[in-house]
Motif scaffolding. Structure first.
Motif, PDB file in Angstrom:
ATOM      1  N   ARG A 106       0.842  -1.175  -0.091  1.00  0.00           N
ATOM      2  CA  ARG A 106      -0.028  -0.046   0.047  1.00  0.00           C
ATOM      3  C   ARG A 106       0.694   1.257   0.155  1.00  0.00           C
ATOM      4  O   ARG A 106       0.745   2.150  -0.747  1.00  0.00           O
ATOM      5  CB  ARG A 106      -0.998  -0.120   1.345  1.00  0.00           C
ATOM      6  N   TYR A 113      -5.786   6.792  -2.099  1.00  0.00           N
ATOM      7  CA  TYR A 113      -6.224   6.777  -0.756  1.00  0.00           C
ATOM      8  C   TYR A 113      -4.911   6.931   0.343  1.00  0.00           C
ATOM      9  O   TYR A 113      -4.893   7.143   1.287  1.00  0.00           O
ATOM     10  CB  TYR A 113      -6.797   5.615  -0.464  1.00  0.00           C
ATOM     11  N   TYR A 114      -3.863   6.360  -0.365  1.00  0.00           N
ATOM     12  CA  TYR A 114      -2.500   6.258   0.606  1.00  0.00           C
ATOM     13  C   TYR A 114      -1.484   7.329   0.089  1.00  0.00           C
ATOM     14  O   TYR A 114      -0.352   7.391   0.711  1.00  0.00           O
ATOM     15  CB  TYR A 114      -1.816   4.919   0.337  1.00  0.00           C
ATOM     16  N   GLY A 116      -1.621  10.374   1.033  1.00  0.00           N
ATOM     17  CA  GLY A 116      -1.575  11.459   2.098  1.00  0.00           C
ATOM     18  C   GLY A 116      -0.488  10.874   3.164  1.00  0.00           C
ATOM     19  O   GLY A 116      -0.101  11.506   4.099  1.00  0.00           O
ATOM     20  N   CYS A 117      -0.075   9.500   3.103  1.00  0.00           N
ATOM     21  CA  CYS A 117       0.692   8.778   4.079  1.00  0.00           C
ATOM     22  C   CYS A 117       2.168   8.824   3.676  1.00  0.00           C
ATOM     23  O   CYS A 117       2.605   8.331   2.795  1.00  0.00           O
ATOM     24  CB  CYS A 117       0.306   7.553   4.253  1.00  0.00           C
ATOM     25  N   GLU A 122       1.921   5.589   9.348  1.00  0.00           N
ATOM     26  CA  GLU A 122       0.406   6.263   8.914  1.00  0.00           C
ATOM     27  C   GLU A 122      -0.652   5.235   8.104  1.00  0.00           C
ATOM     28  O   GLU A 122      -1.742   5.452   8.201  1.00  0.00           O
ATOM     29  CB  GLU A 122       0.831   7.428   8.174  1.00  0.00           C
ATOM     30  N   VAL A 123       0.180   4.578   7.374  1.00  0.00           N
ATOM     31  CA  VAL A 123      -0.534   3.682   6.318  1.00  0.00           C
ATOM     32  C   VAL A 123      -1.286   2.641   7.447  1.00  0.00           C
ATOM     33  O   VAL A 123      -2.326   2.274   7.406  1.00  0.00           O
ATOM     34  CB  VAL A 123       0.245   2.806   5.507  1.00  0.00           C
ATOM     35  N   ALA A 125      -1.950   3.152  10.595  1.00  0.00           N
ATOM     36  CA  ALA A 125      -2.881   3.483  11.623  1.00  0.00           C
ATOM     37  C   ALA A 125      -4.194   4.271  10.840  1.00  0.00           C
ATOM     38  O   ALA A 125      -4.989   4.943  11.440  1.00  0.00           O
ATOM     39  CB  ALA A 125      -2.210   4.639  12.362  1.00  0.00           C
ATOM     40  N   GLN A 126      -4.333   4.264   9.620  1.00  0.00           N
ATOM     41  CA  GLN A 126      -5.333   4.645   8.792  1.00  0.00           C
ATOM     42  C   GLN A 126      -6.621   4.246   9.311  1.00  0.00           C
ATOM     43  O   GLN A 126      -6.939   3.135   9.744  1.00  0.00           O
ATOM     44  CB  GLN A 126      -5.227   4.515   7.310  1.00  0.00           C
ATOM     45  N   GLU A 127      -7.424   5.025   9.263  1.00  0.00           N
ATOM     46  CA  GLU A 127      -8.832   4.684  10.005  1.00  0.00           C
ATOM     47  C   GLU A 127      -9.784   3.624   9.308  1.00  0.00           C
ATOM     48  O   GLU A 127      -9.648   3.784   8.174  1.00  0.00           O
ATOM     49  CB  GLU A 127      -9.729   6.036  10.085  1.00  0.00           C
ATOM     50  N   SER A 128     -10.010   2.742   9.868  1.00  0.00           N
ATOM     51  CA  SER A 128     -11.089   1.633   9.188  1.00  0.00           C
ATOM     52  C   SER A 128     -10.130   0.942   8.026  1.00  0.00           C
ATOM     53  O   SER A 128     -10.931   0.220   7.263  1.00  0.00           O
ATOM     54  CB  SER A 128     -12.168   2.293   8.556  1.00  0.00           C
ATOM     55  N   GLN A 129      -9.049   0.679   8.487  1.00  0.00           N
ATOM     56  CA  GLN A 129      -8.182   0.044   7.533  1.00  0.00           C
ATOM     57  C   GLN A 129      -7.920  -1.577   8.218  1.00  0.00           C
ATOM     58  O   GLN A 129      -7.977  -2.454   7.467  1.00  0.00           O
ATOM     59  CB  GLN A 129      -6.992   0.667   6.815  1.00  0.00           C
TER      60      GLN A 129
END
Length: 204
Positions: A106, A113-114, A116-117, A122-123, A125-129
């Motif tokens: 990813r 979607y990634y 911004g990481c 950060e990848v 800890a992404q919300e709902s992943q």
């Protein structure tokens, strides 16, 4: 975000990774140099002639504490280890490694979607992943060692051509699990399902 902006963001992220790898290698070289200096570089000690004392004895210079090498991927390793503990701690070593590779896939994908990481953490800890990730999870020695092994292979893949022991191809960005095993796919819904056809470097 336009395609040009995504490419530029991906270029900056790759440059950041290269700088981290270079920093880690530099730290390793400095450690080796310090070891050689402390051990005399493997040469036999030879007595030096004593200098004649003509005045007050010189005061020895105060010793400065040695600085510990800083691991630029430390936060990423901790986050990955906690995620693997939550997602695959009951799975085989190969499946645990595949979970780590999925995160790295990813990070490298350049997908919107990634984009911004800027870090692997950060990848993770992404919300709902990754539902199995929790900052409160423990970091066990065996899982942390596996995470470090996968990261070493991943970094080696970026600077050389050849098989580094991947257990999951780069196009697989998703997985689901039932607590005993995980299924990896190329799409969130549908797509190809990984058949574990790559040779695993781990003894099960």
């Amino acid at each position: 975000m336009t395609r040009t902006e995504r490419r530029e963001r991906q270029r900056r992220r790759k440059l950041q990774i290269a700088r981290r790898v270079a920093s880690a290698l530099l730290a390793l070289v400095l450690i080796l140099v310090c070891i050689l200096l402390l051990t005399g570089g493997g040469k036999a000690d030879t007595p030096e002639p004593e200098a004649a004392v003509t005045g007050p004895a010189a005061m020895p210079e105060p010793q400065r504490p040695e600085q510990e090498a800083v691991d630029p991927l430390e936060a990423d390793k901790i986050a990955l280890a906690k995620m693997v503990w939550g997602e695959a701690r009951g799975c085989s070593t190969t499946e645990q490694a595949a979970v780590v590779w999925c995160v790295l896939n990813r990070f490298d994908s350049g997908g919107p979607y990634y984009a911004g990481c800027d870090t692997i953490r950060e990848v993770v800890a992404q919300e709902s992943q990754f539902s199995g990730y929790d900052p409160a999870h423990p970091v066990t020695a065996d899982i942390l060692a596996l995470v470090e092994d996968v990261l070493t292979r991943w970094m080696a893949e970026k600077v050389c051509v050849g098989d580094v022991g991947r257990v999951l191809p780069a196009e697989y960005l998703f997985f689901t699990g039932d607590g005993r095993e995980n299924t990896f796919t190329t799409e969130w819904r549908g797509g190809q399902t990984w058949d574990w056809s790559l040779e695993s470097p781990y003894e099960e």
